[in-house]
Scaffold this motif. Structure first.
Motif, PDB file in Angstrom:
ATOM      1  N   VAL A  73      -4.879   2.122   1.114  1.00  0.00           N
ATOM      2  CA  VAL A  73      -6.217   2.059   0.542  1.00  0.00           C
ATOM      3  C   VAL A  73      -6.093   1.934  -0.970  1.00  0.00           C
ATOM      4  CG1 VAL A  73      -8.347   3.342   0.159  1.00  0.00           C
ATOM      5  CG2 VAL A  73      -7.228   3.403   2.392  1.00  0.00           C
ATOM      6  N   GLY A  74      -6.808   0.980  -1.528  1.00  0.00           N
ATOM      7  CA  GLY A  74      -6.682   0.745  -2.959  1.00  0.00           C
ATOM      8  C   GLY A  74      -7.843   1.344  -3.719  1.00  0.00           C
ATOM      9  N   HIS A  75      -7.548   1.966  -4.809  1.00  0.00           N
ATOM     10  CA  HIS A  75      -8.627   2.503  -5.614  1.00  0.00           C
ATOM     11  C   HIS A  75      -8.868   1.670  -6.861  1.00  0.00           C
ATOM     12  CE1 HIS A  75      -8.993   6.074  -3.114  1.00  0.00           C
ATOM     13  NE2 HIS A  75      -7.708   5.878  -2.923  1.00  0.00           N
ATOM     14  N   GLU A  76      -7.879   0.941  -7.282  1.00  0.00           N
ATOM     15  CA  GLU A  76      -8.075   0.147  -8.496  1.00  0.00           C
ATOM     16  C   GLU A  76      -7.871  -1.352  -8.284  1.00  0.00           C
ATOM     17  OE1 GLU A  76      -5.496   2.496 -10.796  1.00  0.00           O
ATOM     18  OE2 GLU A  76      -6.904   4.124 -10.395  1.00  0.00           O
ATOM     19  N   LYS A  77      -6.604  -1.717  -8.094  1.00  0.00           N
ATOM     20  CA  LYS A  77      -6.374  -3.164  -8.033  1.00  0.00           C
ATOM     21  C   LYS A  77      -6.444  -3.674  -6.587  1.00  0.00           C
ATOM     22  CE  LYS A  77      -1.468  -2.543  -7.719  1.00  0.00           C
ATOM     23  NZ  LYS A  77      -0.186  -3.075  -7.823  1.00  0.00           N
ATOM     24  N   ALA A  78      -6.404  -4.971  -6.480  1.00  0.00           N
ATOM     25  CA  ALA A  78      -6.411  -5.557  -5.139  1.00  0.00           C
ATOM     26  C   ALA A  78      -5.103  -5.184  -4.445  1.00  0.00           C
ATOM     27  CB  ALA A  78      -6.528  -7.073  -5.239  1.00  0.00           C
ATOM     28  N   THR A  79      -5.212  -4.575  -3.289  1.00  0.00           N
ATOM     29  CA  THR A  79      -4.006  -4.023  -2.689  1.00  0.00           C
ATOM     30  C   THR A  79      -3.519  -4.783  -1.468  1.00  0.00           C
ATOM     31  OG1 THR A  79      -5.461  -2.550  -1.522  1.00  0.00           O
ATOM     32  CG2 THR A  79      -4.316  -1.667  -3.432  1.00  0.00           C
ATOM     33  N   THR A  80      -4.371  -5.584  -0.900  1.00  0.00           N
ATOM     34  CA  THR A  80      -3.964  -6.204   0.353  1.00  0.00           C
ATOM     35  C   THR A  80      -3.672  -7.677   0.119  1.00  0.00           C
ATOM     36  OG1 THR A  80      -5.582  -4.735   1.331  1.00  0.00           O
ATOM     37  CG2 THR A  80      -4.556  -6.340   2.781  1.00  0.00           C
ATOM     38  N   SER A  81      -2.478  -8.067   0.407  1.00  0.00           N
ATOM     39  CA  SER A  81      -2.210  -9.491   0.259  1.00  0.00           C
ATOM     40  C   SER A  81      -2.775 -10.206   1.478  1.00  0.00           C
ATOM     41  CB  SER A  81      -0.713  -9.745   0.108  1.00  0.00           C
ATOM     42  OG  SER A  81      -0.058  -9.442   1.296  1.00  0.00           O
ATOM     43  N   ARG A  82      -2.953 -11.486   1.328  1.00  0.00           N
ATOM     44  CA  ARG A  82      -3.752 -12.148   2.356  1.00  0.00           C
ATOM     45  C   ARG A  82      -3.005 -13.302   2.994  1.00  0.00           C
ATOM     46  NH1 ARG A  82      -6.912 -12.941  -3.073  1.00  0.00           N
ATOM     47  NH2 ARG A  82      -5.411 -14.350  -3.975  1.00  0.00           N
ATOM     48  N   GLY A  83      -3.687 -13.860   3.946  1.00  0.00           N
ATOM     49  CA  GLY A  83      -3.137 -15.064   4.526  1.00  0.00           C
ATOM     50  C   GLY A  83      -2.084 -14.817   5.580  1.00  0.00           C
ATOM     51  N   ARG A  84      -1.978 -13.615   6.072  1.00  0.00           N
ATOM     52  CA  ARG A  84      -1.099 -13.443   7.240  1.00  0.00           C
ATOM     53  C   ARG A  84      -1.647 -12.321   8.113  1.00  0.00           C
ATOM     54  NH1 ARG A  84       4.105  -9.783   5.851  1.00  0.00           N
ATOM     55  NH2 ARG A  84       3.649  -9.141   7.962  1.00  0.00           N
ATOM     56  N   TRP A  85      -1.191 -12.349   9.334  1.00  0.00           N
ATOM     57  CA  TRP A  85      -1.610 -11.295  10.246  1.00  0.00           C
ATOM     58  C   TRP A  85      -0.780 -10.048   9.984  1.00  0.00           C
ATOM     59  CZ3 TRP A  85      -5.691 -11.255  13.427  1.00  0.00           C
ATOM     60  CH2 TRP A  85      -6.289 -12.487  13.729  1.00  0.00           C
ATOM     61  N   TRP A  86      -1.458  -8.915   9.929  1.00  0.00           N
ATOM     62  CA  TRP A  86      -0.774  -7.642   9.748  1.00  0.00           C
ATOM     63  C   TRP A  86      -0.938  -6.810  11.012  1.00  0.00           C
ATOM     64  CZ3 TRP A  86       1.997  -6.525   5.390  1.00  0.00           C
ATOM     65  CH2 TRP A  86       1.783  -7.356   4.281  1.00  0.00           C
ATOM     66  N   SER A  87       0.163  -6.198  11.397  1.00  0.00           N
ATOM     67  CA  SER A  87       0.067  -5.262  12.522  1.00  0.00           C
ATOM     68  C   SER A  87      -0.012  -3.853  11.968  1.00  0.00           C
ATOM     69  CB  SER A  87       1.328  -5.352  13.390  1.00  0.00           C
ATOM     70  OG  SER A  87       1.269  -6.507  14.152  1.00  0.00           O
ATOM     71  N   TYR A  88      -1.036  -3.136  12.343  1.00  0.00           N
ATOM     72  CA  TYR A  88      -1.125  -1.726  11.964  1.00  0.00           C
ATOM     73  C   TYR A  88      -0.847  -0.904  13.201  1.00  0.00           C
ATOM     74  CZ  TYR A  88      -3.189  -3.562   7.754  1.00  0.00           C
ATOM     75  OH  TYR A  88      -3.392  -4.257   6.597  1.00  0.00           O
TER      76      TYR A  88
END
Ligand SMILES: Nc1nc2c(ncn2[C@@H]2O[C@H](COP(=O)(O)OP(=O)(O)OP(=O)(O)O)[C@@H](O)[C@H]2O)c(=O)[nH]1
Ligand SMILES: [Mg+2]
Length: 439
Positions: A73-88
């Motif tokens: 979880v990000g509180h300041e900067k953009a934390t999630t990179s994009r363009g791919r599937w993520w498995s949680y």
């Protein structure tokens, strides 16, 4: 043999057996077997594509679904990179998520695909696999601000999915940060002590925000058919450095899970329910499994040919127990399932004896009677096993209570089966009393 292989093997054997069963019953039973296969053997993690601005609460929503910290979880900067599937992945299962934020904004977070533009990398990820649903996330306070840009992105994502995979993906809007709606001091997750009028006011505002968003989305012709509804939540949880949770202010997340479950294909339901740990939903899946397997067992037992012996019935019943155990978050060995049957007194030996009596009687009385009686016995016992397994594995009742559930359900289920069979016979139909919860 591993459990999965064992289940596959059993399904195969049943299928072979069905070749000898007369139509139309065989067709009916094959359909049930297919449903069972989807629920038990073809499960995969659910897949969601997330559309929402930076900080809308995408990562927090993922954590809210799990009740655990699995996404950063990000509180300041953009934390999630994009363009791919993520498995949680949590202890109980996995969801796959695609963050599509790059379609809305320019700046590149760490770890983003260096070669492709954000839009291209998202398109590439969508090409690999289509999502089961698109979740459009927006903060409660931002619904009346400029959402048109977000809706453009939403439309684009949906159109790409349709172009690549040829299906209209369901769109669910999630209004996040509802806890911050005025009056702020009313705690949605713990409303006790709040002035009733204040609480009512807050709920009213949230409802209005949901309504506003719904009409904005419906205003887009491209989305109208795919849009499901807007659903307000709070996803707020807070974690200590050691990973323990210090605050849980989630609100209406369970309802959202209910809601999402309806949009998921059969193959992703068991996994989703297992990891969400929502008991009501586990019961929903357990009932489906029970209905399917009871019908199969009833049908197999009614078969007027000698292949219908006790083997397939018992193995269907142990599969039912393992399935219910799985939904509840356990991994049961076949042995555990067999032991459970013994513990609740589901003694199939007695059932066989009864069946032989029924067969003998049938010769004297009328043809068909014996089959209905055996069908009723197998159907009733299977329903009862399903219900008591659900009570034991999902609700956590003790063995004595499970046995009690078994006995009462068994009697009721038999009566129902015979009653329904009679009705159907008089209409000259061959079908089964299932997919209902009368028992
Ligand atoms: N009060 C409140 N805070 C929330 C809620 N959901 C998320 N937050 C907070 O909002 C901030 C951003 O949340 P994230 O989940 O990181 O948002 P995101 O959409 O994943 O952000 P990016 O990955 O940067 O795009 C964090 O400080 C969260 O704790 C909510 O429902 N209520
Ligand atoms: Mg994030």
């Amino acid at each position: 043999m591993k459990l999965r292989e064992e289940l596959i093997e059993r399904a195969k054997r049943l299928e072979e057996m069905l070749e000898k069963v007369p139509e139309p019953m065989a067709k009916e039973l094959r359909k049930k077997l297919e449903e069972l296969r989807e629920l038990l053997l073809e499960q995969r993690p659910p897949r969601f594509a997330l559309v929402g601005r930076r900080g809308a609460g995408k990562s927090s929503l993922i954590n809210a679904l799990f009740g655990k910290s699995v996404a950063e979880v990000g509180h300041e900067k953009a934390t999630t990179s994009r363009g791919r599937w993520w498995s949680y992945t949590g202890e109980l299962g996995t969801v796959e998520m695609l963050d599509t934020r790059g379609i809305q904004e320019g700046s590149t977070p760490e770890g983003a695909d260096g070669e492709l533009t954000p839009v291209d990398s998202i398109a590439k990820a969508l090409g690999e696999q289509g999502p089961d649903a698109v979740l459009f996330l927006i903060k409660a306070k931002e619904v009346d601000a400029a959402v048109e840009g977000d809706l453009d992105a939403l439309v684009e994502i949906c159109e790409r999915i349709r172009a690549m995979h040829h299906y209209p993906v369901p769109v669910v809007a999630v209004v996040t940060h509802c806890d911050e709606v005025e009056p702020k001091n009313v705690k949605l997750h713990d409303p006790q002590g709040a002035h009733p009028e204040d609480l009512a006011e807050k709920l009213e505002r949230i409802e209005r925000i949901e309504g506003d968003l719904e009409s904005k989305i419906r205003g887009r012709e491209e989305l109208r058919d795919q849009f499901v509804a807007a659903h307000g939540v709070s996803s707020y949880q807070s974690w200590r450095r050691d990973g323990s949770r210090r605050a849980d202010e989630r609100w209406r997340i369970e309802e959202l899970i209910h809601f999402l479950l309806d949009e998921l294909p059969e193959q992703a339901r068991v996994e989703f329910v297992r990891l969400s740990q929502v008991k009501a939903l586990q019961h929903r899946i357990a009932r489906r499994l029970t209905n399917i397997v009871s019908t199969l067992c009833g049908g197999v037992a009614m078969t007027p040919i000698p292949v219908a012996d006790i083997g397939p019935i018992t193995s269907l019943q142990t599969s039912l127990i393992t399935g219910i155990g799985y939904v509840s978050g356990r991994r049961l060995e076949v042995k555990t399932a067999t032991e459970f049957m013994g513990a609740i007194g589901a003694n199939m030996g007695a059932a066989i004896a009864l069946r032989e009596v029924a067969r003998a009687l049938a010769k004297i009385l009328a043809p068909g009677v014996g089959n209905v009686v055996s069908g009723a016995i197998a159907f009733g016992a299977t329903k009862a096993i399903g219900h008591s397994a659900a009570a034991y594995f999902i609700d956590g009742v003790d063995v004595d209570k499970a046995r009690e559930v078994f006995e009462t359900t068994k009697k009721k289920a038999r009566k129902l089966f015979k009653k329904r069979q009679k009705q159907l016979e008089s209409e000259e139909l061959l079908a089964f009393p299932t997919d209902d919860d009368e028992v």
